[in-house]
Design a protein around this motif. Structure first.
Motif, short mmCIF file in Angstrom:
data_model
loop_
_atom_site.label_atom_id
_atom_site.label_comp_id
_atom_site.label_asym_id
_atom_site.label_seq_id
_atom_site.Cartn_x
_atom_site.Cartn_y
_atom_site.Cartn_z
N PHE A 1 51.08 5.81 51.39
CA PHE A 1 51.81 6.66 52.34
C PHE A 1 51.71 8.13 51.95
O PHE A 1 51.52 9.00 52.80
CB PHE A 1 53.29 6.25 52.40
N THR A 2 51.82 8.39 50.65
CA THR A 2 51.79 9.78 50.17
C THR A 2 50.42 10.41 50.39
O THR A 2 50.31 11.56 50.84
CB THR A 2 52.16 9.84 48.68
N THR A 3 49.36 9.66 50.08
CA THR A 3 48.03 10.25 50.24
C THR A 3 47.65 10.43 51.71
O THR A 3 46.98 11.40 52.06
CB THR A 3 46.95 9.40 49.52
N ILE B 1 47.12 -1.58 53.78
CA ILE B 1 47.52 -1.82 55.16
C ILE B 1 48.46 -0.70 55.61
O ILE B 1 48.58 -0.41 56.81
CB ILE B 1 48.19 -3.20 55.29
N GLY B 2 49.09 -0.04 54.64
CA GLY B 2 49.94 1.11 54.96
C GLY B 2 49.17 2.24 55.62
O GLY B 2 49.77 3.17 56.18
N GLN B 3 47.85 2.15 55.58
CA GLN B 3 47.02 3.18 56.22
C GLN B 3 46.92 2.98 57.73
O GLN B 3 46.30 3.81 58.41
CB GLN B 3 45.61 3.17 55.62
N ILE B 4 47.51 1.91 58.24
CA ILE B 4 47.44 1.67 59.68
C ILE B 4 47.93 2.88 60.45
O ILE B 4 47.26 3.38 61.36
CB ILE B 4 48.28 0.43 60.08
N ILE B 5 49.11 3.36 60.09
CA ILE B 5 49.68 4.52 60.78
C ILE B 5 48.79 5.73 60.58
O ILE B 5 48.55 6.51 61.51
CB ILE B 5 51.11 4.82 60.27
N MET C 1 53.81 16.67 64.65
CA MET C 1 53.23 15.38 64.30
C MET C 1 53.44 15.05 62.82
O MET C 1 53.63 13.89 62.45
CB MET C 1 51.74 15.36 64.65
N LEU C 2 53.41 16.05 61.97
CA LEU C 2 53.65 15.82 60.54
C LEU C 2 55.09 15.36 60.29
O LEU C 2 55.34 14.50 59.43
CB LEU C 2 53.36 17.10 59.74
N GLY D 1 55.98 11.75 58.56
CA GLY D 1 56.83 11.63 57.38
C GLY D 1 58.00 10.68 57.59
O GLY D 1 58.32 9.86 56.73
N LEU D 2 58.65 10.78 58.75
CA LEU D 2 59.78 9.91 59.06
C LEU D 2 59.35 8.45 59.13
O LEU D 2 60.04 7.56 58.60
CB LEU D 2 60.40 10.34 60.40
#
Length: 410
Positions: free
Chosen positions: A333-335, A250-254, A284-285, A289-290
């Motif tokens: 998040f990292t990937t 679900i962290g892939q939402i962003i 945007m990167l 990251g933030l």
């Protein structure tokens, strides 16, 4: 002062949010109602589908995205890739049959259904890209909703009436078949015909062939741990690990919002003004990251009861499984971030560098997975996270040293 809301951003957000809501329903039902042995076997089959997609689809997919905005005859261009899919489908059938002989675990009916699922999945995914790359976000929104129903809802309906592995896959096939038929009505202006352009194929392959190695290593990093868990532990642990990974996913939402909203703009802008594109990508990167740092902190400290909405209490209240979940979430998040960062390599046609980077990360991941025997599924989460960190760091080093020189010359 009125706040101006970007309509395209709103549609992009809904394109991600509504499928995520369906995924919530899916995960909740899987966690509480589906037999772990059945879901574990489905995960292993799905892993093979992902492997076939990574091997066969990633090269044409990368070329499709990169060259779509550089061609004038869109219909001809789209049909070039539709023709490629026919060849891919034949090759996939051969490999699925071969897999059935090697892994004597599944019936011919299941293998046949998996093949039909693969064909529908990849044809649907490829054709719907037309609307994203044309920035027809509303049509793309409808198609993503249809796909989410096929992926998350129809399998549960089929399983509810007849709880078995076969019915679960039949639900997928029916859902994707209905979605694909509706998609074809959207594609009425893109009449299908076989198009073979050898010169173009050489150009696409030269640009994207490194992604084949990236895809193989990426699959290994993301999914080979399921087979280590099956070998060292059992199928039930595969199911638990996959469920935790689904929730972490679900962290892939962003990331999905980012890729749907930012990437098409970057690809289009780069053909017009490279300097402004690179400035936009850098900005945007930083925001991405933030956001991920803040979400990691929130995920760790929120009440455990919130996770119980999706996960059985006996799983998420176990500290061992909870920390495994957090590691998987940080890995997601990292990937997502390293994938977003790889746009630099895409724009400057340096995808070959990714193959070397992913090879190193893959080796790190495989070595880490051997510790599953002694430490269980948390070792799989750690090895995956470390592999993605390696990919990100090596990309940053390469871009800062080599790509920077090309950027200065733009």
């Amino acid at each position: 002062m009125q706040l101006k809301i970007d309509k395209n951003l709103t549609i992009t957000f809904l394109t991600v949010a509504i499928p995520i809501l369906m995924q919530f329903i899916y995960i909740r039902y899987i966690s509480y109602n589906v037999e772990k042995e059945i879901y574990g076997n489905f995960v292993l089959l799905q892993t093979i589908i992902v492997a076939l997609s990574y091997i066969f689809i990633q090269i044409p997919s990368q070329a499709y995205d990169r060259f779509y905005n550089t061609t004038k005859n869109k219909i001809e261009f789209v049909n070039e890739f539709r023709t490629i899919l026919i060849i891919i489908n034949v090759l996939s059938l051969i490999l699925i049959v071969l897999y059935g002989y090697i892994v004597d675990k599944y019936s011919m009916l299941i293998l046949f259904l998996i093949f039909i699922y693969f064909v529908l999945l990849n044809n649907y995914s490829f054709n719907q890209k037309v609307f994203l790359l044309n920035l027809e976000r509303k049509k793309y929104f409808y198609l993503k909703i249809l796909e989410s129903v096929a992926k998350f809802i129809t399998p549960l309906i089929a399983y509810y009436y007849y709880p078995s592995l076969e019915s679960f896959i039949i639900g997928l096939v029916i859902g994707y078949l209905i979605s694909f038929i509706i998609l074809l009505t959207y594609m009425k202006d893109y009449k299908f015909k076989i198009v073979l352009n050898i010169e173009n194929q050489k150009k696409y392959f030269k640009f994207a062939y490194p992604i084949l190695f990236v895809s193989i290593f990426s699959w290994g990093i993301s999914f080979v741990d399921r087979y280590f868990i099956e070998y060292y532990l059992n199928t039930e642990k595969v199911a638990i690990y996959a469920i935790l990974a689904q929730v972490a996913g679900i962290g892939q939402i962003i990331g999905q919002i980012y890729f749907m909203y930012v990437n098409p703009k970057i690809l289009k802008m780069f053909e017009q003004n490279q300097n402004s594109t690179l400035a936009y990508l850098s900005k945007m990167l930083k925001w991405l990251g933030l956001i991920f740092i803040l979400l990691t902190l929130v995920s760790f400290f929120i009440p455990i009861q919130i996770y119980e909405i999706l996960l059985e209490p006996k799983i998420i209240r176990d500290n061992y499984y909870f920390y495994t979940f957090i590691l998987l979430l940080i890995g997601i998040f990292t990937t997502v971030y390293q994938t977003a960062f790889s746009m630099y390599l895409n724009l400057f046609k340096k995808l070959n560098i990714l193959s070397y980077i992913y090879l190193i990360a893959f080796i790190v991941n495989v070595i880490g997975n051997f510790f599953i025997k002694d430490y269980g599924i948390i070792a799989a989460g750690i090895s995956t996270l470390v592999a993605y960190i390696v990919i990100l760091l090596l990309q940053i080093l390469y871009v800062s040293k080599y790509i920077k020189m090309e950027i200065n010359n733009v």
